[in-house]
Design a protein around this motif. Structure first.
Motif, PDB file in Angstrom:
ATOM      1  N   TYR A 196      52.452  43.637  50.377  1.00 50.54           N
ATOM      2  CA  TYR A 196      52.939  43.810  48.441  1.00 50.54           C
ATOM      3  C   TYR A 196      52.394  42.703  47.870  1.00 50.54           C
ATOM      4  O   TYR A 196      53.387  41.956  47.692  1.00 50.54           O
ATOM      5  CB  TYR A 196      54.495  43.125  49.548  1.00 50.54           C
ATOM      6  N   PRO A 197      51.728  42.691  47.876  1.00 46.38           N
ATOM      7  CA  PRO A 197      50.851  42.485  46.894  1.00 46.38           C
ATOM      8  C   PRO A 197      51.942  42.858  45.395  1.00 46.38           C
ATOM      9  O   PRO A 197      51.583  44.414  45.479  1.00 46.38           O
ATOM     10  CB  PRO A 197      49.575  42.097  47.218  1.00 46.38           C
ATOM     11  N   THR A 198      51.576  42.444  43.536  1.00 42.87           N
ATOM     12  CA  THR A 198      52.065  42.444  42.803  1.00 42.87           C
ATOM     13  C   THR A 198      50.771  43.021  41.662  1.00 42.87           C
ATOM     14  O   THR A 198      50.742  43.277  40.613  1.00 42.87           O
ATOM     15  CB  THR A 198      52.986  41.729  42.704  1.00 42.87           C
ATOM     16  N   PHE A 199      49.675  41.698  42.013  1.00 35.65           N
ATOM     17  CA  PHE A 199      48.451  42.129  41.708  1.00 35.65           C
ATOM     18  C   PHE A 199      48.954  41.833  39.637  1.00 35.65           C
ATOM     19  O   PHE A 199      49.019  42.522  38.827  1.00 35.65           O
ATOM     20  CB  PHE A 199      47.818  43.533  41.297  1.00 35.65           C
ATOM     21  N   PRO A 200      49.589  40.137  39.919  1.00 36.18           N
ATOM     22  CA  PRO A 200      49.936  40.054  38.269  1.00 36.18           C
ATOM     23  C   PRO A 200      48.577  40.446  37.232  1.00 36.18           C
ATOM     24  O   PRO A 200      47.313  39.730  37.418  1.00 36.18           O
ATOM     25  CB  PRO A 200      50.469  38.360  38.756  1.00 36.18           C
ATOM     26  N   ALA A 201      48.988  40.928  36.405  1.00 33.46           N
ATOM     27  CA  ALA A 201      47.993  40.892  34.839  1.00 33.46           C
ATOM     28  C   ALA A 201      47.186  39.759  34.866  1.00 33.46           C
ATOM     29  O   ALA A 201      45.900  39.698  34.541  1.00 33.46           O
ATOM     30  CB  ALA A 201      48.311  41.558  34.055  1.00 33.46           C
ATOM     31  N   ASP A 202      47.599  38.653  34.512  1.00 40.62           N
ATOM     32  CA  ASP A 202      47.366  37.755  34.402  1.00 40.62           C
ATOM     33  C   ASP A 202      46.067  36.699  35.244  1.00 40.62           C
ATOM     34  O   ASP A 202      45.994  36.632  35.019  1.00 40.62           O
ATOM     35  CB  ASP A 202      47.992  36.126  33.517  1.00 40.62           C
ATOM     36  N   GLU A 203      46.640  36.974  36.720  1.00 35.70           N
ATOM     37  CA  GLU A 203      45.732  36.328  38.026  1.00 35.70           C
ATOM     38  C   GLU A 203      44.605  37.364  37.261  1.00 35.70           C
ATOM     39  O   GLU A 203      44.003  36.696  38.376  1.00 35.70           O
ATOM     40  CB  GLU A 203      47.164  36.108  38.941  1.00 35.70           C
ATOM     41  N   PHE A 204      44.837  38.399  37.795  1.00 39.72           N
ATOM     42  CA  PHE A 204      44.095  39.653  37.570  1.00 39.72           C
ATOM     43  C   PHE A 204      43.118  39.180  36.513  1.00 39.72           C
ATOM     44  O   PHE A 204      41.909  38.728  37.450  1.00 39.72           O
ATOM     45  CB  PHE A 204      44.228  40.943  37.059  1.00 39.72           C
ATOM     46  N   GLU A 205      42.739  38.780  35.380  1.00 36.30           N
ATOM     47  CA  GLU A 205      42.083  38.107  35.003  1.00 36.30           C
ATOM     48  C   GLU A 205      41.547  37.081  34.778  1.00 36.30           C
ATOM     49  O   GLU A 205      40.775  37.295  34.428  1.00 36.30           O
ATOM     50  CB  GLU A 205      42.817  38.076  33.098  1.00 36.30           C
ATOM     51  N   ARG A 206      42.322  36.351  35.540  1.00 40.15           N
ATOM     52  CA  ARG A 206      41.193  34.926  35.728  1.00 40.15           C
ATOM     53  C   ARG A 206      40.659  34.821  36.959  1.00 40.15           C
ATOM     54  O   ARG A 206      40.126  33.959  37.224  1.00 40.15           O
ATOM     55  CB  ARG A 206      42.749  33.451  35.870  1.00 40.15           C
ATOM     56  N   GLU A 207      41.257  35.613  37.757  1.00 40.82           N
ATOM     57  CA  GLU A 207      40.625  35.909  39.021  1.00 40.82           C
ATOM     58  C   GLU A 207      39.088  36.599  38.634  1.00 40.82           C
ATOM     59  O   GLU A 207      37.916  36.840  39.352  1.00 40.82           O
ATOM     60  CB  GLU A 207      41.596  36.359  39.851  1.00 40.82           C
ATOM     61  N   ARG A 208      39.296  36.638  37.392  1.00 36.64           N
ATOM     62  CA  ARG A 208      37.662  37.966  37.451  1.00 36.64           C
ATOM     63  C   ARG A 208      36.721  36.869  36.903  1.00 36.64           C
ATOM     64  O   ARG A 208      35.306  37.024  37.298  1.00 36.64           O
ATOM     65  CB  ARG A 208      37.972  38.769  35.649  1.00 36.64           C
ATOM     66  N   LYS A 209      37.315  35.826  36.016  1.00 32.67           N
ATOM     67  CA  LYS A 209      36.603  34.448  35.953  1.00 32.67           C
ATOM     68  C   LYS A 209      36.116  33.757  36.992  1.00 32.67           C
ATOM     69  O   LYS A 209      35.039  33.491  36.833  1.00 32.67           O
ATOM     70  CB  LYS A 209      37.256  34.109  34.379  1.00 32.67           C
ATOM     71  N   VAL A 210      36.802  33.893  38.098  1.00 32.30           N
ATOM     72  CA  VAL A 210      36.509  33.400  38.930  1.00 32.30           C
ATOM     73  C   VAL A 210      35.571  34.086  39.774  1.00 32.30           C
ATOM     74  O   VAL A 210      34.463  33.182  40.661  1.00 32.30           O
ATOM     75  CB  VAL A 210      38.010  33.006  39.562  1.00 32.30           C
ATOM     76  N   ILE A 211      35.344  35.082  39.820  1.00 35.41           N
ATOM     77  CA  ILE A 211      34.173  35.604  40.970  1.00 35.41           C
ATOM     78  C   ILE A 211      33.064  36.108  39.738  1.00 35.41           C
ATOM     79  O   ILE A 211      32.284  36.060  39.993  1.00 35.41           O
ATOM     80  CB  ILE A 211      34.905  37.327  40.887  1.00 35.41           C
ATOM     81  N   LEU A 212      33.238  35.983  39.095  1.00 35.80           N
ATOM     82  CA  LEU A 212      31.986  36.178  38.146  1.00 35.80           C
ATOM     83  C   LEU A 212      31.548  34.304  38.072  1.00 35.80           C
ATOM     84  O   LEU A 212      29.973  34.454  38.704  1.00 35.80           O
ATOM     85  CB  LEU A 212      31.922  36.226  36.311  1.00 35.80           C
ATOM     86  N   GLU A 213      31.928  33.518  38.419  1.00 36.93           N
ATOM     87  CA  GLU A 213      31.166  32.030  38.955  1.00 36.93           C
ATOM     88  C   GLU A 213      30.929  32.309  39.402  1.00 36.93           C
ATOM     89  O   GLU A 213      29.493  31.614  40.129  1.00 36.93           O
ATOM     90  CB  GLU A 213      32.456  31.630  38.579  1.00 36.93           C
ATOM     91  N   GLU A 214      31.631  33.082  41.479  1.00 38.13           N
ATOM     92  CA  GLU A 214      30.963  33.403  42.576  1.00 38.13           C
ATOM     93  C   GLU A 214      29.688  33.632  42.223  1.00 38.13           C
ATOM     94  O   GLU A 214      28.692  33.775  42.750  1.00 38.13           O
ATOM     95  CB  GLU A 214      31.866  33.777  43.230  1.00 38.13           C
ATOM     96  N   ILE A 215      29.838  34.961  41.599  1.00 38.22           N
ATOM     97  CA  ILE A 215      28.402  35.572  41.332  1.00 38.22           C
ATOM     98  C   ILE A 215      27.291  35.162  41.201  1.00 38.22           C
ATOM     99  O   ILE A 215      25.930  35.422  41.611  1.00 38.22           O
ATOM    100  CB  ILE A 215      28.495  36.737  40.640  1.00 38.22           C
ATOM    101  N   LYS A 216      27.337  34.038  39.733  1.00 32.07           N
ATOM    102  CA  LYS A 216      26.504  32.983  39.931  1.00 32.07           C
ATOM    103  C   LYS A 216      25.484  32.263  40.799  1.00 32.07           C
ATOM    104  O   LYS A 216      24.528  32.267  40.326  1.00 32.07           O
ATOM    105  CB  LYS A 216      26.978  32.428  38.880  1.00 32.07           C
ATOM    106  N   ARG A 217      27.029  31.733  41.300  1.00 33.13           N
ATOM    107  CA  ARG A 217      27.110  30.788  42.745  1.00 33.13           C
ATOM    108  C   ARG A 217      26.469  31.723  42.977  1.00 33.13           C
ATOM    109  O   ARG A 217      24.988  30.696  44.514  1.00 33.13           O
ATOM    110  CB  ARG A 217      27.821  30.246  43.252  1.00 33.13           C
ATOM    111  N   ARG A 218      26.269  32.697  43.751  1.00 34.35           N
ATOM    112  CA  ARG A 218      25.198  33.620  44.849  1.00 34.35           C
ATOM    113  C   ARG A 218      23.965  33.896  44.220  1.00 34.35           C
ATOM    114  O   ARG A 218      22.885  33.673  45.504  1.00 34.35           O
ATOM    115  CB  ARG A 218      25.609  34.696  45.260  1.00 34.35           C
TER     116      ARG A 218
END
Lengths: 442, 419
Positions: free
Chosen positions: B115-137
């Motif tokens: 039952y995830p709700t995918f909050p819009a603000d969390e979605f945008e923040r997580e995009r930044k986190v994943i872009l950092e994860e890509i750089k780390r990789r």
């Protein structure tokens, strides 16, 4: 569960004289052997695996900075041949047993470990004891391992955490062995000769002060006989800790800013902290959990979850015998580094000024307890904790009482400890990706 | 040796189609709870690359009952740990926790996954986190090696996709794409729940039914084509980037998971590159001193599997290495293996299997992985199957998969601007 008892006496174990034997209510049996080795046996009956750990105090601590990496190289070459076995014979014999084993040189000790199916333990331990006591350091194998270690030293530069952490340790501990990279440097390892290894082996692989832990379903008598056969002629005084150079944490004049060819930027910040024997050890461990333990911790929430500033962010407090550090780190975008650093410092101020609530404290203690239990599921890890506490000077039984110390920590202990640690000037290392102004690493 | 033979009947299917494995074991006061979904990089396209992994991050970001911070807090404040991982064809979520928090922990896991709700603000923040994860990789040379290796070995199947996606696909990702992925793949027919540890089986099943049984029965989407035709030509992809040494990965495609030769491939990879006495280690490291390290492994997929040899060496030695590896394998194919070296490999694999069973998390992971891929019986019969592998089986494997397919791979060389 066996009844609690303690016995003292002298039991002949082949060539080894057992000076004292005692056991506690949890079936842990401790035998102090005549040659100075402490053997701790922890019976486990729910599986068919026997694991062992041998910790020998000293190692890197004994190294002169000009010979950093010597213990590490010695351990690598020990596995490459004995006076009666070639490397190929060792590999074939151990692999046919399904015996998994290895060794390493850490800051406070040299360690060896292995695990195997119980009925194969006697054969496996016999081979291990040959490696331990009779390494021949074959010239060709020495050259191969030296070349591999030199390459490992270069390859570490590919990992941003390692680059930052090794620089941090140097800044924190200076010329003390804790300040040297465990594998040494290209200069120190490049100078090493084969004879250095055999001389170092004679000096540091000594039974006095060493701890052997066996964990498994073997009858204790069988292990006793095996140790007598395998280690009966192992003698020699161990390392004298009083000769240890005093650890004086260094004061950093200014933060380190290094440019390296990474896409990420990296921030690492550390505060000198207590040794494992320190009065506030359990309080600092609790503080570390409260600050950076898990995804719900304020550090993770502040830097990653509510700001999206980093993927990797955490804190740690390594347990060391002579002194340690409380470390925070994060991988981030170059432009976000000041914001990350500012948020970290704000959190540390909060912990120094405001006592944590009783509920937060209770939760953090549950976190420590749960994770500690989960890390005790395998014989290998039970053996590791037992040998580790004993070697670091807290005694093997601290594996049981550590959690009691954590339970006794109060919120005022946490605040006081945070204030004491975080009022010191931190050591800061920043790794920057290349920029137009500074395109290459120095 | 202990095996999981006694647990062969442990897989139950709820009325909505969710498969459930419960193994009761009271050795430690801990329980591992895992949910496995057959959804990963193979279920994406060039535009949606990375959506399954992004989705995995977002499942900890809120439900109607719990906010983002409350999900991890609910588990960690009781002494547990919560995490997840996304792969080529599977995503899994787990909570390992003290057994006295079993009911609350499983409820959190079910809530987050279903039952995830995918909050819009969390979605945008997580995009930044994943872009950092890509750089780390991107900072890791072995990531480039792995990507290059898969691109060469799987030119026509989605096994060539990058699990994490790319900077471009993550930057362009929308919340709607994520929700569509969840709706399509997080369905009853595509889900496995595994419970291992200190909980009564009846109690565990009752909780699973209560929390997961109400999910409507729904079929999963059809699988993409996962069978890679053999290459007609050998290919070696050269990658130059900042690095301190050269990295080499070469190999050939192998049998799918439901192929009975699966276990033999594990033995083959161990004989060739599984330890100090293995052929590749002995010849390339010990005798010829061409590499600093070398090993091989067989990577199990529901579709075409992958046999790979991975080595680290000096840049000047990397050029000749693929040919050396080819010659060693050719020699094995021509002259076979000794019974002793096969016995050693089997012994190593049995020990590794036994050791992996020591933790509840390890057991649950094995059951989850194989059950989700439709092959749960392999967990029960793995050790018995190992015992049946003969020397001739390995030669036969090489004739089938090595001889008829061109060995290919990738090499990473340090560029001028190394770290």
């Amino acid at each position: 569960m066996r009844c609690s008892f303690a016995a003292a006496g002298m039991i002949l174990m082949g060539g080894l004289m057992a000076m004292t034997v005692n056991a506690d209510s949890s079936d842990v049996r401790v035998t102090r052997l005549e040659n100075g080795l402490t053997w701790i046996h922890r019976p486990v009956r729910h599986n068919q695996i026997v694991a062992f750990q041998l910790f020998i105090p000293g190692g890197i601590l004994q190294e002169d900075p000009a010979r950093a990496g010597l213990s590490h190289l010695m351990v690598s070459v020990m596995f490459k041949g004995t006076t009666s076995r070639t490397f190929r014979q060792i590999a074939e014999e151990t692999e046919s047993l399904g015996f998994m084993f290895g060794g390493d040189a850490e800051e406070d000790y040299i360690s060896f470990s292995g695990q195997v199916v119980a009925d194969r333990f006697p054969r496996a331990f016999t081979i291990f004891s040959d490696i331990l006591l009779n390494p021949s350091f074959p010239a060709e194998e020495f050259e191969k391992e030296k070349e591999a270690q030199l390459n490992d030293i270069k390859a570490k530069k590919e990992h941003i955490f390692t680059v930052a952490f090794e620089r941090l340790q140097g800044e924190l501990f200076g010329s003390h062995p804790y300040g040297q990279p465990a594998g040494g440097t290209e200069e120190t390892v490049g100078r090493m000769e084969r004879d250095d290894l055999s001389r170092w082996h004679s000096k540091v692989i000594r039974p006095r002060g060493a701890v052997l832990v066996t964990v498994g379903s073997l009858p204790e008598k069988d292990v006793t006989d095996l140790l007598a056969t395998c280690l009966g002629r192992w003698t020699g005084d161990g390392w004298d800790p009083s000769a240890q150079k005093e650890l004086v944490p260094q004061r950093q004049e200014q933060p380190v800013d290094e440019t390296r060819s990474f896409e990420q930027a990296y921030l690492m910040m550390a505060y000198p902290a207590d040794a494992v024997s320190g009065r506030d050890y359990a309080a600092i461990k609790t503080l570390n959990t409260l600050l950076g333990g898990g995804m719900s911790s304020p550090l993770f929430q502040s830097i990653r979850e509510t700001s999206g500033l980093a993927y990797e962010v955490s804190s740690f407090y390594p347990s060391r015998k002579y002194g340690s550090a409380f470390v925070l780190y994060a991988g981030t975008d170059e432009s976000k580094m000041p914001e990350v650093e500012s948020k970290m410092r704000a959190l540390l101020r909060d912990f120094s000024q405001t006592p944590v609530s009783d509920q937060k404290l209770r939760e953090s203690k549950r976190y420590v307890r749960g994770h500690y239990m989960m890390d005790h599921q395998t014989n290998e890890r039970v053996g590791w904790y037992t040998a580790w506490w004993e070697t670091l000077g807290r005694g093997h039984s601290y594996d049981k009482t550590y959690l009691q110390d954590v339970d006794a920590v109060t919120s005022e202990d946490v605040r006081r400890t945070a204030q004491r640690l975080f009022s010191q000037p931190p050591v800061v290392v920043r790794i920057h990706p290349p920029s137009k102004n500074n395109p290459r690493s120095p | 040796m202990t095996t999981q033979a006694g647990h062969a009947k442990s897989v139950q299917t709820l009325s909505n189609g969710i498969k459930t494995v419960v193994i009761e074991d009271h050795t430690s006061p801990i329980v591992s709870m895992q949910v496995w979904i057959r959804c990963g990089a193979v279920n994406e396209n060039a535009q949606t690359a990375g959506v399954s992994h992004f989705l995995e991050h977002m499942l900890f970001k809120g439900t109607p009952r719990l906010s983002a911070g409350q999900i991890s807090h609910a588990v960690e404040s009781r002494g547990g740990r919560i995490n997840a991982a996304t792969g080529m064809e599977l995503t899994h979520y787990y909570i390992d926790a003290p057994s006295d928090s079993f009911e609350e922990s499983l409820a959190v896991l079910a809530d987050a996954v279903l039952y995830p709700t995918f909050p819009a603000d969390e979605f945008e923040r997580e995009r930044k986190v994943i872009l950092e994860e890509i750089k780390r990789r991107n900072d890791d040379p072995q990531s480039d090696l792995w990507d290059g290796f898969l691109e060469v070995l799987y030119p026509q199947t989605p096994y060539r996709q990058r699990v994490i996606g790319t900077e471009a696909t993550i930057s362009a990702m929308t919340r709607e794409v994520l929700m569509a992925q969840h709706q399509a793949f997080y369905v009853s027919d595509n889900m496995v729940v595994v419970i291992v540890g200190d909980v009564k089986k009846a109690k565990a099943m009752k909780q699973v039914r209560k929390l997961f049984g109400s999910l409507p029965a729904k079929k999963r989407p059809p699988f993409p084509v996962l069978f890679q035709p053999p290459r007609e030509q050998s290919e070696l992809k050269i990658i130059e980037r900042p690095a301190q040494q050269a990295y080499v990965a070469v190999g050939f495609t192998g049998p799918a998971l439901n192929d009975p030769r699966q276990v033999s491939m594990d033995v083959l990879s161990t004989v060739l590159g599984g330890g100090g006495s293995s052929r590749l280690h002995r010849i390339l490291r010990e005798e010829k001193r061409l590499v600093w390290s070398v090993g091989s492994s067989f990577i199990t997929h529901a579709g075409t599997g992958l046999f790979g040899v991975f080595a680290q060496c000096a840049p000047e030695k990397a050029r000749s290495l693929p040919a050396e590896i080819y010659m060693i394998i050719t020699e094995c194919e021509s002259n076979g293996f000794s019974p002793d070296e096969v016995a050693r490999a089997k012994s190593q694999l049995k020990s590794a299997w036994l050791f992996s069973q020591e933790t509840y998390h390890g057991q649950a992971s094995q059951w989850g992985f194989y059950t989700a891929l439709g092959c749960h019986d392999l967990v029960s019969r793995y050790v018995k199957d190992l015992d049946r592998v003969r020397v001739d089986d390995l030669v036969s494997l090489l004739r089938t998969f090595f001889q008829s397919r061109e060995m290919s791979g990738a090499v990473v060389y340090p560029s001028a601007g190394k770290n």
